[in-house]
Design a protein around this motif. Structure first.
Motif, PDB file in Angstrom:
ATOM      1  N   UNK A 140       0.815  -1.389  -0.063  1.00 50.21           N
ATOM      2  CA  UNK A 140       0.035  -0.072   0.083  1.00 50.21           C
ATOM      3  C   UNK A 140       0.877   1.256   0.049  1.00 50.21           C
ATOM      4  N   UNK A 141       2.246   1.168   0.619  1.00 55.12           N
ATOM      5  CA  UNK A 141       3.035   2.416   0.288  1.00 55.12           C
ATOM      6  C   UNK A 141       2.957   2.879  -1.200  1.00 55.12           C
ATOM      7  N   UNK A 142       2.961   1.945  -2.213  1.00 51.01           N
ATOM      8  CA  UNK A 142       2.983   2.398  -3.481  1.00 51.01           C
ATOM      9  C   UNK A 142       1.984   3.358  -3.930  1.00 51.01           C
ATOM     10  N   UNK A 152      -1.120   5.808  -9.298  1.00 51.11           N
ATOM     11  CA  UNK A 152      -1.686   4.499  -8.940  1.00 51.11           C
ATOM     12  C   UNK A 152      -3.024   4.463  -7.934  1.00 51.11           C
ATOM     13  N   UNK A 153      -2.927   5.491  -7.285  1.00 50.55           N
ATOM     14  CA  UNK A 153      -4.469   5.511  -6.368  1.00 50.55           C
ATOM     15  C   UNK A 153      -5.668   5.770  -7.395  1.00 50.55           C
ATOM     16  N   UNK A 154      -5.557   6.949  -8.177  1.00 51.72           N
ATOM     17  CA  UNK A 154      -6.701   6.982  -9.203  1.00 51.72           C
ATOM     18  C   UNK A 154      -6.994   5.717 -10.222  1.00 51.72           C
ATOM     19  N   UNK A 155      -5.697   4.892 -10.490  1.00 47.26           N
ATOM     20  CA  UNK A 155      -5.822   3.734 -11.433  1.00 47.26           C
ATOM     21  C   UNK A 155      -6.858   2.624 -10.648  1.00 47.26           C
ATOM     22  N   UNK A 156      -6.442   2.608  -9.475  1.00 48.95           N
ATOM     23  CA  UNK A 156      -6.798   1.269  -8.611  1.00 48.95           C
ATOM     24  C   UNK A 156      -8.123   1.889  -8.106  1.00 48.95           C
ATOM     25  N   UNK A 157      -8.639   3.096  -7.915  1.00 51.80           N
ATOM     26  CA  UNK A 157      -9.714   3.498  -7.578  1.00 51.80           C
ATOM     27  C   UNK A 157     -11.045   3.449  -8.714  1.00 51.80           C
ATOM     28  N   UNK A 214     -15.075  -1.085  13.704  1.00 51.81           N
ATOM     29  CA  UNK A 214     -14.700  -0.055  14.455  1.00 51.81           C
ATOM     30  C   UNK A 214     -13.255   0.430  13.912  1.00 51.81           C
ATOM     31  N   UNK A 215     -12.263  -0.634  13.808  1.00 48.71           N
ATOM     32  CA  UNK A 215     -10.919  -0.281  13.412  1.00 48.71           C
ATOM     33  C   UNK A 215     -10.816  -0.017  12.101  1.00 48.71           C
ATOM     34  N   UNK A 216     -11.561  -0.671  11.074  1.00 50.26           N
ATOM     35  CA  UNK A 216     -11.383  -0.003   9.542  1.00 50.26           C
ATOM     36  C   UNK A 216     -12.213   0.831   9.429  1.00 50.26           C
ATOM     37  N   UNK A 217     -13.056   1.412  10.039  1.00 50.10           N
ATOM     38  CA  UNK A 217     -13.819   2.774   9.959  1.00 50.10           C
ATOM     39  C   UNK A 217     -12.928   3.670  10.327  1.00 50.10           C
ATOM     40  N   UNK A 218     -12.092   3.668  11.447  1.00 50.83           N
ATOM     41  CA  UNK A 218     -11.273   4.712  12.050  1.00 50.83           C
ATOM     42  C   UNK A 218     -10.159   4.818  10.932  1.00 50.83           C
ATOM     43  N   UNK A 219      -9.567   3.602  10.232  1.00 51.23           N
ATOM     44  CA  UNK A 219      -8.680   3.688   9.319  1.00 51.23           C
ATOM     45  C   UNK A 219      -9.075   4.430   7.994  1.00 51.23           C
ATOM     46  N   UNK A 220     -10.546   4.454   7.776  1.00 52.10           N
ATOM     47  CA  UNK A 220     -10.987   5.039   6.376  1.00 52.10           C
ATOM     48  C   UNK A 220     -10.822   6.387   6.637  1.00 52.10           C
ATOM     49  N   UNK A 221     -10.782   7.134   7.382  1.00 48.72           N
ATOM     50  CA  UNK A 221     -10.682   8.573   7.516  1.00 48.72           C
ATOM     51  C   UNK A 221      -9.100   9.103   7.245  1.00 48.72           C
ATOM     52  N   UNK A 222      -8.392   8.350   7.159  1.00 47.48           N
ATOM     53  CA  UNK A 222      -6.960   8.657   6.876  1.00 47.48           C
ATOM     54  C   UNK A 222      -6.481   8.162   5.345  1.00 47.48           C
ATOM     55  N   UNK A 223      -5.589   8.865   4.871  1.00 46.32           N
ATOM     56  CA  UNK A 223      -4.914   8.330   3.487  1.00 46.32           C
ATOM     57  C   UNK A 223      -4.839   6.685   3.451  1.00 46.32           C
ATOM     58  N   UNK A 224      -5.196   5.933   2.534  1.00 47.07           N
ATOM     59  CA  UNK A 224      -5.212   4.752   2.664  1.00 47.07           C
ATOM     60  C   UNK A 224      -3.796   4.004   2.628  1.00 47.07           C
ATOM     61  N   UNK A 225      -2.917   4.672   1.673  1.00 46.67           N
ATOM     62  CA  UNK A 225      -1.505   4.217   1.354  1.00 46.67           C
ATOM     63  C   UNK A 225      -0.831   4.144   2.468  1.00 46.67           C
TER      64      UNK A 225
END
Length: 960
Positions: free
Chosen positions: A320-322, A328-333, A565-576
């Motif tokens: 995910x660092x990539x 890459x983010x627009x491509x995979x999105x 809960x933990x995935x929703x928390x992660x979702x507010x930050x940049x995914x990479x």
């Protein structure tokens, strides 16, 4: 009388009403369940019988045709006929409503269409209730008539549909797909029937089942039209009592229905169900690929006896660092199918023959899997409850992978160590995986600034939570037997067995998944809830038996419940960066998970030697940081996005949709879990091979953790060798595979169940050994687990078991000594095992890995007056590791059998007779002087079978 009259409804009162779409829903559910239930039950109860045809059986054919699944066997035939009968009511209503919807004055088309529909329904009843077994000719006549009538029904439905409607769109898709599938169906039927091609009928069966799917789906499209219709029950004469008037139509209540909780299936729709099913299977693929990575890596240090260099592929998960790269983010999105197809490559890796190439293929798949997971939570704050949907599908896919391992003896059937020969379902998994990848939905568009950067806080907390959660799920829950072996303490039983109680572990996760959907985020992301989960982890680590297991169930429920809960928390930050750091931390804990047991072979190993307590503490602490981050996220997002808003779930139709999907899938998983548990426990009691001679055949085998020389799971080949050698008792060494790096497997399950044997797994995975296991045709009366002194090197496990052998108590000791380099360790371990044998007053047999030469060094401590033990053949000069020793029991034979390509160590076996005065002579006799029932099987003479043969002596040895 007057009181009764007052309660009567007025003439013309609407006393009940329902939207017409429920006719379509009922028809689809009952028809689909009829076929699916028959298929599942048939596969569970009569797999090999229903896949067999007139030319081939399993493994050439491995999937049943529709007719075989629904009509050949009880109870699946009865289940199918019951639910297809229930389908008849909605079916006739569907045909009638279709006529009412499209009929026009003077138009003959709708009349012809309804006539075809009624006749088609009757012919369906013909081939359903007259099976091919009952009357093959009439079954085929009705089936062919049904297929012929499908053409005008399909074409008529498309022509009558309103232009531009959703119903027309889906009718075209499913109708065209139906007729396209007929072409390959006919081709493969000819390949089977005329050319007798092996496996062709299985492919034909897949196309046949696709016709069923498209047929039902075509009629399911009526839901789009029937939503405009309402079915009412009207009391024309006022004869009903106490009826509640209903004067408003469903259309006027549309907004109210979207927010009113009318039951578990509130918000249900087949479109949502299909999309959710795709997400669940994608999660199943993710976990299958991720859990296989460590297992493939482990193959290489096994052969190198140390760091191999291939361990670096573990870092493939930090991909995910990539996503930090701008393109890459627009491509995979925009094209999420790309990353999911890359993940499916991990299933196809079984087609790669070389171990190193197979590992590299899976590591590439893990790169895509991690990116795919990260992208599922990219920008989901733009749409409330999307993260809840994705996280719930993630949990259910994980539980599905655990159920698959429970059904396949602790091996995931689509792992790249599986193939046709050892029970793999790789082809099926690959086909469904590709389809699911192509159908993967595009993430919700929206601004990532739904929560401003200044309010998000640090992503580190979310990353820590992800790392701790993924590690805990992987290390403890990815196999239903892992926690059971953590609390395993031998016989007599003081705790659960993997079967059937592995089902209880799965059901605890099911409960956790449902709580994760329905529970308030503020409650789940609370310190009291975290304290309960931590207490469960402490009890699991600290206590054996039932009490320890109950702690594990609490932990399992908590871990799955906090996934949203933990995935929703992660979702507010940049995914990479959030998922990249999360997987990096996960990898570090995984390395620690290896270090605690492999400390003798890795740099800095002693720092984590036997410190599983540190790993448990660190993983729970990381989850605690994730909970802290989730609480912070709740504070900043409850007003802006609604993701964490307290009480939001009780007011949103989106929540009801997620809950309905979860209820359906979790119910299905629960039912399947119970079925699998019942099937695996419904076994006859173990019986020895030669009770008439009171013969006890024993063996010792170092099995290399159940991976053969070509990196395939070796349980099936091991089972066959043990069965053909007629071993009543066998000790397995290097058998503890209940770790991430070994796949969290149990190599004893399939062997024991297929051969009818009792099992003592030996010291559990939290005891930090390479493992020692005992399998026995005779009841294990009691057993004690030992960890022999190991001040420097690896821990030496031992099992001291007492067996009831034809009414006589016989002690069997299974022991694995330490490495050659650690001389003092081996001396202390020799003294420990010798004391166990010396104190045993029963006849005793040692099945062991001693690391010594015959007649030299520690050998003379094992074989001595102090222990009373004798060597099964002192003249066998070629041994180094494996030895069989005995006392107070009559030895009659000894043989060494080559390993084939299963492992790096041979099988050593001995035969003993119980109830006969033991003799101390080492005099050998010709085989002809030995009773036939006491002889070794002739199949291993000469070249033997599948690479197994008598070697060193080229024949068994027999003794007077």
């Amino acid at each position: 009388m007057s009181a009764v009259a007052e309660k009567r409804a007025k003439p013309g009162t609407v006393i009940a009403s329902v939207s017409g779409k429920w006719v379509s829903y009922a028809h689809t559910v009952f028809a689909g369940y009829a076929f699916i239930s028959a298929l599942v039950v048939g596969m569970a109860l009569h797999f090999e019988k229903i896949v067999r045809n007139e030319y081939y059986g399993f493994p050439d054919e491995w999937f049943p045709s529709v007719s075989a699944a629904i009509g050949d066997r009880y109870p699946e035939r009865s289940i199918f006929q019951l639910f297809i009968a229930v389908t008849a009511g909605p079916r006739f209503a569907l045909v009638f409503l279709t006529y009412l919807l499209y009929n026009k004055p003077g138009s003959w088309g709708p009349r012809a269409h309804v006539a075809v529909g009624l006749l088609r329904t009757l012919t369906c009843g013909g081939w359903v209730y007259i099976t091919s077994t009952d009357d093959h000719d009439w079954h085929d006549i009705f089936m062919i008539a049904y297929m012929l009538l499908t053409l005008p029904w399909t074409v008529g439905g498309i022509l009558l549909s309103r232009p531009g409607s959703k119903a027309l769109k889906y009718r075209k898709i499913f109708g065209i797909s139906f007729f396209v599938m007929i072409v390959p169906l006919v081709y493969y039927f000819i390949q089977h029937k005329v050319n007798h091609v092996a496996g062709a009928y299985t492919i034909y069966a897949f196309f046949e089942w696709s016709l069923i799917f498209f047929d039902v789906a075509f009629d399911a499209a009526t839901a789009f039209d029937f939503g405009a219709l309402e079915i009412r029950v009207v009391d024309m004469n006022g004869i009903t009592n106490g009826a509640v008037p209903s004067s408003s139509s469903s259309s006027s209540r549309g907004v109210e229905l979207r927010v009113k909780d009318t039951g578990l299936l509130t918000g249900f729709s087949f479109g949502t169900l299909f999309t959710f099913a795709v997400d669940v299977y994608n999660s199943f693929v993710f976990w299958s690929v991720l859990t296989s990575l460590g297992l493939l890596i482990w193959y290489f240090p096994l052969w190198y006896m140390g760091i191999s260099g291939y361990e670096v592929t573990l870092l493939s998960t930090i991909s995910p660092f990539l996503l930090g790269l701008p393109f890459l983010t627009p491509l995979f999105a925009r094209f999420p199918q790309l990353s999911q197809l890359g993940t499916v490559v991990g299933i196809a890796a079984y087609l790669v023959p070389g171990p190193s190439d197979r590992l590299l293929t899976v590591s590439a798949a893990c790169m895509f899997a991690s990116i795919s997971l990260a992208m599922q939570f990219h920008n989901v704050t733009a749409r409330p409850f999307l993260s809840l949907t994705k996280a719930t599908a993630f949990s259910i896919g994980f539980i599905g992978s655990v159920l698959a391992k429970f059904a396949f003896y602790a091996n995931n059937p689509i792992w790249p160590i599986m193939h046709d020969a050892n029970g793999g379902w790789n082809k099926s998994g690959l086909v469904v995986g590709v389809v699911a990848a192509l159908l993967t939905t595009r993430p919700q568009r929206g601004s990532s600034e739904a929560v401003s950067a200044s309010k998000r806080g640090s992503f580190i907390f979310a990353s820590c939570g992800l790392a701790g959660l993924l590690f805990s799920m992987h290390s403890l829950l990815s196999d239903s037997s892992t926690m059971i072996y953590w609390v395993w303490d031998g016989y007599p039983l003081t705790g659960p067995l993997p079967v059937p109680y592995g089902a209880v572990t799965i059901l605890a996760m099911v409960v956790g998944a449902y709580v994760g959907v329905t529970g308030k985020s503020s409650t789940l992301a609370s310190w009291p809830a975290f304290a309960v989960g931590s207490a469960g982890a402490f009890v699991l680590y600290k206590f054996d038996g039932w009490f320890g297991y109950f702690g594990g169930l609490v932990l399992a429920t908590y871990l799955i419940a906090i996934v949203p809960v933990l995935f929703e928390s992660a979702s507010i930050h940049p995914a990479g960066r959030t998922f990249g750091v999360g997987f990096l931390l996960y990898d570090l804990i995984v390395l620690g998970h290896v270090w605690v047991v492999a400390y003798a072979f890795v740099p800095g190993g002693p720092l984590l030697r036997e410190r599983t307590d540190i790993l448990v503490t660190v993983s729970m602490a990381m989850i605690g940081l994730g909970v802290y981050g989730a609480k912070k996220a709740q504070a900043v997002t409850s007003s802006s996005t609604g993701v964490f808003a307290p009480g939001k779930k009780t007011k949103s139709v989106s929540f009801f949709k997620v809950r309905a999907m979860a209820a359906i899938f979790l119910t299905a998983i629960s039912v399947l879990t119970v079925v699998v548990a019942w099937r695996r426990t419904d076994k006859p009691a173990p019986q020895p091979y030669h009770p008439e001679e009171k013969l006890m055949t024993v063996g010792i085998w170092t099995i290399h953790f159940g991976l053969d020389n070509d990196m395939w799971a070796s349980e099936v080949r091991m089972r066959d060798a043990i069965a053909e050698l007629e071993l009543d008792v066998v000790g397995l060494l290097e058998s503890d595979t209940q770790r991430i790096i070994m796949g969290n497997r149990d190599v004893t399950q399939q062997i024991a169940e297929d051969l009818g044997m009792y099992v003592d797994f030996g010291p559990g995975p939290n005891r930090h050994t390479w493992g020692a296991a005992l399998l026995s045709k005779f009841p294990i009366v009691k057993s004690t687990h030992h960890l022999l002194p190991s001040p420097v090197g690896e821990l030496a496990p031992a099992i001291h078991a007492t067996l009831d052998v034809y009414g006589e108590m016989i002690d069997v000791v299974v022991f694995h000594s330490g490495q050659e380099e650690d001389v003092e360790d081996r001396r202390l371990q020799t003294a420990g095992v010798s004391e166990i044998m010396a104190k045993s007053e029963n006849p005793t047999i040692l099945l062991s890995y001693l690391v010594t030469k015959p007649l030299e060094g520690n050998y003379n401590t094992y074989v001595s007056e102090y222990t009373g033990m004798s060597d099964i053949d002192p003249s066998d000069w070629d041994r180094w590791c494996e030895y069989i020793l005995y006392k107070k029991i009559k030895r009659v034979a000894y043989a060494r059998v080559s390993r084939g390509t299963i492992t790096d160590t041979e099988i050593q076996t001995g035969k003993f007779v119980v109830g006969v005065e033991p003799a101390s002579t080492n005099e050998r006799v010709p085989e002809e002087q030995v009773a036939e029932g006491l002889r070794y099987p002739a199949v291993f003479r000469g070249d033997g079978v599948r690479g197994h043969r008598y070697h060193v002596f080229d024949e068994p040895r027999y003794y007077a």
